[in-house]
Design an enzyme around this catalytic site. Structure first.
Site, PDB file in Angstrom:
ATOM      1  N   CYS A   1       0.825  -1.204   0.000  1.00 12.21           N
ATOM      2  CA  CYS A   1       0.000   0.000   0.000  1.00 12.21           C
ATOM      3  C   CYS A   1       0.866   1.263   0.000  1.00 12.21           C
ATOM      4  O   CYS A   1       1.630   1.483  -0.929  1.00 12.21           O
ATOM      5  CB  CYS A   1      -0.993  -0.031   1.160  1.00 12.21           C
ATOM      6  SG  CYS A   1      -2.381   1.118   0.935  1.00 12.21           S
TER       7      CYS A   1
ATOM      8  N   LYS B   1     -12.338   7.917  -1.286  1.00 10.07           N
ATOM      9  CA  LYS B   1     -11.658   6.704  -0.847  1.00 10.07           C
ATOM     10  C   LYS B   1     -12.030   5.535  -1.756  1.00 10.07           C
ATOM     11  O   LYS B   1     -13.209   5.243  -1.959  1.00 10.07           O
ATOM     12  CB  LYS B   1     -12.041   6.380   0.598  1.00 10.07           C
ATOM     13  CG  LYS B   1     -11.257   5.240   1.220  1.00 10.07           C
ATOM     14  CD  LYS B   1     -11.609   5.089   2.700  1.00 10.07           C
ATOM     15  CE  LYS B   1     -10.723   4.051   3.379  1.00 10.07           C
ATOM     16  NZ  LYS B   1     -11.032   3.931   4.831  1.00 10.07           N
TER      17      LYS B   1
ATOM     18  N   SER C   1      -8.210  -0.230   0.025  1.00  8.23           N
ATOM     19  CA  SER C   1      -8.560   0.819   0.982  1.00  8.23           C
ATOM     20  C   SER C   1      -7.501   1.909   0.903  1.00  8.23           C
ATOM     21  O   SER C   1      -6.473   1.848   1.580  1.00  8.23           O
ATOM     22  CB  SER C   1      -8.637   0.238   2.404  1.00  8.23           C
ATOM     23  OG  SER C   1      -8.902   1.260   3.337  1.00  8.23           O
TER      24      SER C   1
ATOM     25  N   HIS D   1      -4.637  -4.929  -0.338  1.00  4.41           N
ATOM     26  CA  HIS D   1      -4.473  -5.586   0.955  1.00  4.41           C
ATOM     27  C   HIS D   1      -4.967  -7.024   0.972  1.00  4.41           C
ATOM     28  O   HIS D   1      -5.945  -7.357   1.661  1.00  4.41           O
ATOM     29  CB  HIS D   1      -5.204  -4.786   2.032  1.00  4.41           C
ATOM     30  CG  HIS D   1      -4.592  -3.459   2.324  1.00  4.41           C
ATOM     31  ND1 HIS D   1      -3.450  -3.313   3.093  1.00  4.41           N
ATOM     32  CD2 HIS D   1      -4.948  -2.210   1.928  1.00  4.41           C
ATOM     33  CE1 HIS D   1      -3.139  -2.027   3.173  1.00  4.41           C
ATOM     34  NE2 HIS D   1      -4.024  -1.332   2.485  1.00  4.41           N
TER      35      HIS D   1
ATOM     36  N   GLU E   1      -3.606  -9.211   2.576  1.00  2.00           N
ATOM     37  CA  GLU E   1      -3.349  -9.711   3.932  1.00  2.00           C
ATOM     38  C   GLU E   1      -4.496  -9.434   4.898  1.00  2.00           C
ATOM     39  O   GLU E   1      -4.510  -9.967   6.023  1.00  2.00           O
ATOM     40  CB  GLU E   1      -2.056  -9.100   4.486  1.00  2.00           C
ATOM     41  CG  GLU E   1      -2.164  -7.709   5.090  1.00  2.00           C
ATOM     42  CD  GLU E   1      -2.237  -6.592   4.059  1.00  2.00           C
ATOM     43  OE1 GLU E   1      -2.348  -5.420   4.479  1.00  2.00           O
ATOM     44  OE2 GLU E   1      -2.199  -6.878   2.840  1.00  2.00           O
TER      45      GLU E   1
ATOM     46  N   ARG F   1     -14.945   2.786  11.870  1.00  2.00           N
ATOM     47  CA  ARG F   1     -14.012   3.783  12.417  1.00  2.00           C
ATOM     48  C   ARG F   1     -14.166   5.117  11.706  1.00  2.00           C
ATOM     49  O   ARG F   1     -14.195   6.175  12.339  1.00  2.00           O
ATOM     50  CB  ARG F   1     -12.581   3.271  12.267  1.00  2.00           C
ATOM     51  CG  ARG F   1     -11.489   4.207  12.794  1.00  2.00           C
ATOM     52  CD  ARG F   1     -10.149   3.820  12.203  1.00  2.00           C
ATOM     53  NE  ARG F   1     -10.129   4.011  10.752  1.00  2.00           N
ATOM     54  CZ  ARG F   1      -9.250   3.436   9.936  1.00  2.00           C
ATOM     55  NH1 ARG F   1      -8.344   2.610  10.417  1.00  2.00           N
ATOM     56  NH2 ARG F   1      -9.290   3.670   8.637  1.00  2.00           N
TER      57      ARG F   1
END
Length: 307
Positions: free
Chosen positions: A142, A163, A192, A235, A237, A249
């Site tokens: 990232c 985003k 993200s 991502h 992972e 969040r």
């Protein structure tokens, strides 16, 4: 594990062209078992979650791996208990005389800042240069991938209108690379980020190959094989609930983040998310570790002298 076949067998060229791991007889004869030393420079604020995610994927491989957790010395985050950092983490200064088979550098929540404004940028540049002589293979994730491309090649990042958030289908552009051996033509990957690297800036760079991208979210996976560098902007992972926690969040912080695309069942955040990337996550990291095992020198002191 890779398949070992005679060097001159015609099947070797076919398998190699398909990206199937093949080990030479001479390499197989010289290899002995020792743990692969992998350093993880964890720049994420929730370090415990991130180190767990990466330990999980590395632990799914059949090889013994010794993971060393690193943090920056020029900046200490406030989201991880200091006791945890002092107990389990070292700074780069603590290990810079050592050699590692691999280095992983994570993303960081600073992607909308100019690189030079990041408080630990000077230290990170030193780490990038150190990796060329003390690390056999580097894996950048990232923002870590964006930062590495900027440092090594001057590749800029660009702000997105909003985003880029969700789980997007990606196409494999280059099946011959061992990194994507066994990948389907299309795979899904969590995304993200607020910024992107663009194809037009990457394609002219000699030795830098685009392995996977998405019509929706852009570039995903790059490889600079001669330098043993891997760049992934997304991502694989991530845990199944990571995007959900990020969504919650963001809204708790008053951000107007849209629902992550292709993620919640029926686009209903009260429903469980659909996890569609675990197999390719394990495959990518397994391929990387397998390739590392085949080619890293058994004598760690030879790292940096054999590129």
């Amino acid at each position: 594990m890779p398949i070992k076949i005679p060097n001159e067998l015609p099947a070797r060229a076919i398998l190699e062209s398909e990206g199937v791991p093949v080990i030479q007889e001479s390499d197989a004869m010289r290899q002995d078992i020792r743990p692969l030393r992998v350093a993880l420079l964890n720049l994420m604020p929730e370090k415990i979650r991130t180190e767990t995610q990466l330990a999980r994927v590395l632990g799914s491989t059949p090889l013994q791996i010794e993971m060393t957790l690193l943090r920056t010395g020029s900046y200490t985050g406030r989201n991880t208990p200091m006791e945890h950092l002092l107990t389990f983490y070292q700074t780069w200064e603590d290990v810079k005389e050592q050699k590692f088979d691999a280095l992983i550098i994570t993303g960081a929540p600073v992607e909308q800042m100019p690189f030079e404004d990041v408080v630990y940028w000077n230290e990170l540049q030193q780490i990038f240069d150190w990796a060329d002589t003390n690390v056999f293979s580097s894996f950048f994730i990232c923002w870590g991938a964006q930062a590495a491309l900027y440092h090594y090649h001057g590749v800029p990042k660009y702000d997105l209108d909003g985003k880029m958030f969700g789980v997007f289908p990606h196409a494999v552009d280059q099946h011959a690379s061992p990194l994507v051996a066994g990948f389907d033509d299309i795979f899904h990957c969590p995304v993200s980020r607020y910024t992107e690297v663009r194809r037009k800036d990457v394609e002219p760079i000699q030795g830098l190959e685009i392995l996977a991208d998405s019509a929706d979210s852009g570039l995903c996976l790059l490889e600079e094989r001669a330098k043993r560098r891997v760049f992934i902007f997304n991502h694989l992972e991530y845990d199944g609930d990571t995007l959900k926690r990020e969504f919650q969040r963001d809204h708790a912080a008053g951000l107007d983040t849209a629902l992550p695309r292709n993620y919640f069942q029926g686009d209903d955040p009260s429903q469980p998310p659909r996890v569609a990337w675990r197999a390719h996550r394990n495959l990518l990291y397994g391929n990387w570790i397998n390739d590392l095992y085949q080619h890293a020198p058994f004598d760690l002191q030879k790292i940096g002298k054999t590129r």
